[in-house]
Design a protein around this motif. Structure first.
Motif, mmCIF file in Angstrom:
data_model
loop_
_atom_site.group_PDB
_atom_site.id
_atom_site.type_symbol
_atom_site.label_atom_id
_atom_site.label_comp_id
_atom_site.label_asym_id
_atom_site.label_seq_id
_atom_site.Cartn_x
_atom_site.Cartn_y
_atom_site.Cartn_z
ATOM 1 N N ASN A 90 0.863 -1.164 0.000
ATOM 2 C CA ASN A 90 0.000 0.000 0.000
ATOM 3 C C ASN A 90 0.908 1.224 0.000
ATOM 4 N N ALA A 91 0.357 2.388 -0.044
ATOM 5 C CA ALA A 91 1.164 3.601 -0.093
ATOM 6 C C ALA A 91 2.090 3.736 1.109
ATOM 7 N N ASN A 92 1.631 3.339 2.291
ATOM 8 C CA ASN A 92 2.416 3.544 3.506
ATOM 9 C C ASN A 92 2.932 2.266 4.167
ATOM 10 N N TRP A 93 2.589 1.095 3.664
ATOM 11 C CA TRP A 93 3.005 -0.134 4.344
ATOM 12 C C TRP A 93 3.154 -1.309 3.366
ATOM 13 N N ILE A 94 3.889 -2.311 3.824
ATOM 14 C CA ILE A 94 4.049 -3.572 3.096
ATOM 15 C C ILE A 94 3.806 -4.691 4.099
ATOM 16 N N ARG A 95 2.995 -5.649 3.727
ATOM 17 C CA ARG A 95 2.773 -6.819 4.583
ATOM 18 C C ARG A 95 3.203 -8.067 3.818
ATOM 19 N N ARG A 96 4.091 -8.847 4.440
ATOM 20 C CA ARG A 96 4.579 -10.091 3.836
ATOM 21 C C ARG A 96 4.267 -11.252 4.761
ATOM 22 N N GLU A 97 3.762 -12.327 4.180
ATOM 23 C CA GLU A 97 3.495 -13.546 4.938
ATOM 24 C C GLU A 97 4.197 -14.699 4.239
ATOM 25 N N TYR A 98 4.795 -15.560 5.040
ATOM 26 C CA TYR A 98 5.489 -16.725 4.517
ATOM 27 C C TYR A 98 4.971 -17.945 5.260
ATOM 28 N N GLY A 99 4.969 -19.065 4.606
ATOM 29 C CA GLY A 99 4.539 -20.293 5.262
ATOM 30 C C GLY A 99 5.169 -21.509 4.621
ATOM 31 N N TYR A 100 5.167 -22.596 5.363
ATOM 32 C CA TYR A 100 5.734 -23.857 4.901
ATOM 33 C C TYR A 100 4.925 -24.989 5.512
ATOM 34 N N SER A 101 4.606 -25.981 4.710
ATOM 35 C CA SER A 101 3.921 -27.150 5.246
ATOM 36 C C SER A 101 4.482 -28.394 4.567
#
Length: 134
Positions: A77-88
């Motif tokens: 977004n203009a003011n933020w970055i959200r990153r999610e990682y996962g492993y199964s």
């Protein structure tokens, strides 16, 4: 006085050829196993997985079903970055009985259900002897 903690690692056992098929690597992944006249049929529910995510191998008389999947998601977004990682990952193994023909194994996957058919050797007679109870 100390009270001992009691735990049980007892799992239900299935007799006959079906019992012989259950082996090492049970990650609690439920499976249905049917012993028919011509084949052993195994069904495993794998919701959220595609057939390209699943590997089936025969290793030292064990039918091994496994998967490893990692994923990432990123939103900006203009003011933020959200990153999610996962492993199964999972592994489920079945010991193949002597009557199983390792050259006649077929698998297909539809709607999250993996179906595997392990053909039986032609002319194989199981060595079962019934004992009378006196």
């Amino acid at each position: 006085m100390e009270i001992a903690k009691w735990t049980s690692d007892i799992k239900p056992k299935i007799s006959g050829f079906l019992g012989k098929m259950f082996g090492k690597g049970d990650d609690g992944l439920p499976a249905n196993v049917l012993d028919s006249n011509k084949a052993f049929n195994i069904e495993v529910a794998l919701p959220g997985l595609d057939k390209k995510d699943v590997k089936i191998e025969v290793i030292n008389n064990y039918l091994v079903i496994s998967s490893q999947k990692d994923y990432s998601n990123e939103e900006k977004n203009a003011n933020w970055i959200r990153r999610e990682y996962g492993y199964s990952s999972f592994t489920r193994s079945f010991r193949l009985p002597e009557s199983a023909d390792q050259d006649r194994i077929d698998a297909n996957m539809k709607n999250g259900i993996l179906s595997i058919s392990v053909g039986k050797k032609k002319g194989y007679e199981s060595n079962i002897r019934r004992i009378a109870i006196a």
